[in-house]
Write an enzyme that holds these catalytic residues in place. Structure first.
Site, short mmCIF file in Angstrom:
data_model
loop_
_atom_site.label_atom_id
_atom_site.label_comp_id
_atom_site.label_asym_id
_atom_site.label_seq_id
_atom_site.Cartn_x
_atom_site.Cartn_y
_atom_site.Cartn_z
N GLU A 77 1.84 -0.10 -4.89
CA GLU A 77 0.89 0.92 -5.36
C GLU A 77 1.61 2.27 -5.40
O GLU A 77 2.08 2.76 -4.37
CB GLU A 77 -0.29 1.02 -4.39
CG GLU A 77 -1.27 2.11 -4.80
CD GLU A 77 -2.17 2.57 -3.66
OE1 GLU A 77 -3.29 2.99 -3.93
OE2 GLU A 77 -1.73 2.53 -2.49
N ASP A 130 0.84 -1.19 0.00
CA ASP A 130 0.00 0.00 0.00
C ASP A 130 0.88 1.25 0.00
O ASP A 130 1.88 1.31 0.72
CB ASP A 130 -0.85 -0.04 1.29
CG ASP A 130 -1.90 1.04 1.33
OD1 ASP A 130 -2.86 0.96 0.53
OD2 ASP A 130 -1.78 1.97 2.16
#
Ligand code: BGC
Length: 547
Positions: free
Chosen positions: A276, A206
């Site tokens: 990401e 993330d």
């Protein structure tokens, strides 16, 4: 430089990854929220699509302020989702079905309920005092600099005990970890090892470019809003887009940390990472920095194809810019995930186009060079749910309503059985409603219809599997009218020409004389249209010819 190719244990290169949003997948307890046992129950559905791996959004212990992206214990399962034993059972069943399992590591920040933060905020001289990004106020009491939170307001929150500010890129309850402190890195890597030892096949990282901040806490300069930025960078409603994020993220120190992360992964066999990267105009450079050299991340995704644009020009521009910027790295393309409006709704002009667009989009995605991520429900052609303010649960949407409705519309529960309450998702009241029109698209309905979107996904992914060229073969664009997307994919003895018409009008593509056209190849759902050396296409159509 030689183009990267698949090696024996490179299962991730060219893989198809199916994202499960556990809270909305399948409930087995009747509390209206999905759980790990529900995922185990439905793994057969995922395997039947012919994907290689699943990516599970967070299921760790969390106060759920950001739906689990605010972790309070990295090494345990939140009771809402089940237990570690449930996780192990799910993992074993996934492996039995031949599916790899990637879990979501949210390590840039923790929840404010994490014991590390509770300790850190308790005084200025406790052992974890420097584990988060703490700073004194300016002499006038205001925040240390101009950094902003993506979820609205300043990126700093005052703490009355320490009489200091702490930094947060997202919610106030998601304090940012201080990666400059080696103890923090060590502690996080330990949690990664915990899951590697349990047998997970990889991690989705993330906000991987948010790990470090500028030690000098310099102000970000202003930025001209980028009209193409989407989702988390939405500039039109969010002042976050009015800065160039030079100092609050994407710091050079991250590269060394990613190498440490990779070294740990490489102690185990066949594990992979997908990062990401939300970095506006700098995204591709960041992907290149993070995925080159084979000693950092395996692959990354950006927000490039997650916006409203579904034109040949846009897709060509995204892929070509990637090819130019990232010569030695790997991308994971996606049209949808849990942070953006469902792509069918982004791309259609009228409701009747839903099926056609859903089919064309997966066919296009399957022919791109890279790995691909699918988001639960897109295999049914689900549209974005139109929710009332009272139904919203996403703090981002609640904060910016009505200018931006947040991310709940793509997070509504999976419809499994048309005739059941809440389409078979739960026997209780679901945490978000199941839209009426989604129930009609339930899995049990579509399974029985030969030409359904669901069966089209199965057939298209089988087509991708059969043609290794599509996994890691070269991709070159051909000169064409700008409305037409024409490219070749080539590997070993196989060379295929793909032509996509993403407009609504009929179109033709006349390949250059130098191209020796072979037999048209039938791609699921799209017939062959080769006539006297010309490829004739309907609106929203595609064709494939052997070269
Ligand atoms: C996740 C979001 C989350 C945010 C903060 C993102 O990029 O995908 O769902 O809100 O990180 O963790």
């Amino acid at each position: 430089m030689a183009k990267p190719r698949k090696k024996a244990d490179d299962w991730w290169r060219g893989a198809v990854i199916y994202q499960v949003y556990p809270r909305s997948f399948q409930d087995t307890t009747g509390d209206g929220m999905g759980d790990l046992r529900g995922i185990t129950k439905r793994l057969g559905h995922i395997a039947s699509l012919g994907v290689d791996a699943i990516w599970l959004s967070p299921f760790f212990k969390s106060p759920m302020a950001d739906m689990g992206y605010d972790v309070s214990d990295y090494c345990d399962v939140d009771p809402m989702f089940g237990t570690l034993a449930d996780f192990d059972a799910m993992l074993a069943e996934a492996h039995r079905l031949g599916l790899k399992v990637i879990i979501d590591q949210v390590i840039s920040h923790t929840s404010d309920q994490h014991p590390w933060f509770v300790e850190s905020r308790s005084s200025r001289n406790n052992p974890k005092a420097d584990w988060y990004v703490w700073a004194d106020p300016k002499p006038d009491g205001t925040a240390p600099n101009n950094w902003l939170s993506i979820f609205g307001g300043p990126g700093w929150e005052w703490d009355g005990v320490r009489k200091q500010y702490y930094m947060h890129n997202f919610l106030i309850s998601q304090p940012d970890l201080n990666f400059h402190n080696p103890d923090v890195q060590e502690a996080l890597l330990k949690t990664v090892r915990f899951w590697l030892d349990r047998g997970v096949d990889g991690f989705r990282l993330d906000t991987v470019n948010f790990y470090f901040h500028d030690r000098k806490l310099r102000d970000n300069p202003p930025h001209e809003p980028d009209p193409e930025a989407v989702g988390l960078d939405a500039p039109d409603v969010n002042p976050y887009g009015m800065q160039t994020h030079r100092y609050d993220k994407t710091q050079p120190e991250n590269v060394a940390f990613l190498k440490r992360f990779r070294a740990l992964l490489d102690e185990y066999e066949g594990r992979a990472t997908v990062g990401e990267v939300g970095d506006g105009a700098r995204s591709l450079k960041t992907v290149a920095d993070y995925t080159s050299g084979g000693d950092k991340l395996h692959m990354c995704y950006t927000f490039d194809l997650l916006g409203p644009d579904f034109t040949a020009d846009h897709v060509r521009k995204c892929v070509q810019s990637f090819q130019r910027a990232v010569t030695d790295g790997w991308v994971c393309w996606a049209f949808s995930n849990h942070d953006v409006n469902r792509h069918v709704s982004r791309f259609i002009r009228a409701p009747e186009e839903r099926e056609r667009i859903a089919k064309l989009a997966i066919t296009l995605l399957s022919t791109l060079r890279g790995s691909i991520c699918l988001y639960q429900g897109e295999e049914l052609g689900l549209t974005e749910a139109d929710l009332a303010f009272e139904d919203l649960r996403d703090p981002y949407g609640i904060r910016f309503w009505p200018a931006f409705k947040g991310r709940d519309g793509c997070r509504t529960p999976m419809p499994w059985q048309h005739g059941e309450a809440h389409a078979g998702f739960s026997t209780g009241k679901p945490w978000l409603p199941v839209p009426q029109d989604h129930a009609r698209l339930a899995v049990d309905v579509q399974e029985k219809i030969a030409g359904s979107v669901f069966n089209h996904y199965r057939a298209t992914l089988a087509f991708r599997r059969e043609h290794e060229t599509l996994h890691d073969g070269d991709m070159s664009f051909l000169h064409s009218n700008h409305d037409i997307l024409a490219f070749t994919r080539e590997k070993g003895g196989e060379k295929l020409l793909f032509v996509f018409n993403l407009t609504h009008e009929k179109a033709e593509f006349v390949p250059a004389k130098s191209l020796k056209l072979g037999a048209p190849l039938s791609v699921p759902g799209f017939g062959a249209k080769l006539k006297d050396g010309t490829i004739e296409l309907d609106g929203l159509d595609m064709a494939c010819v052997r070269l």
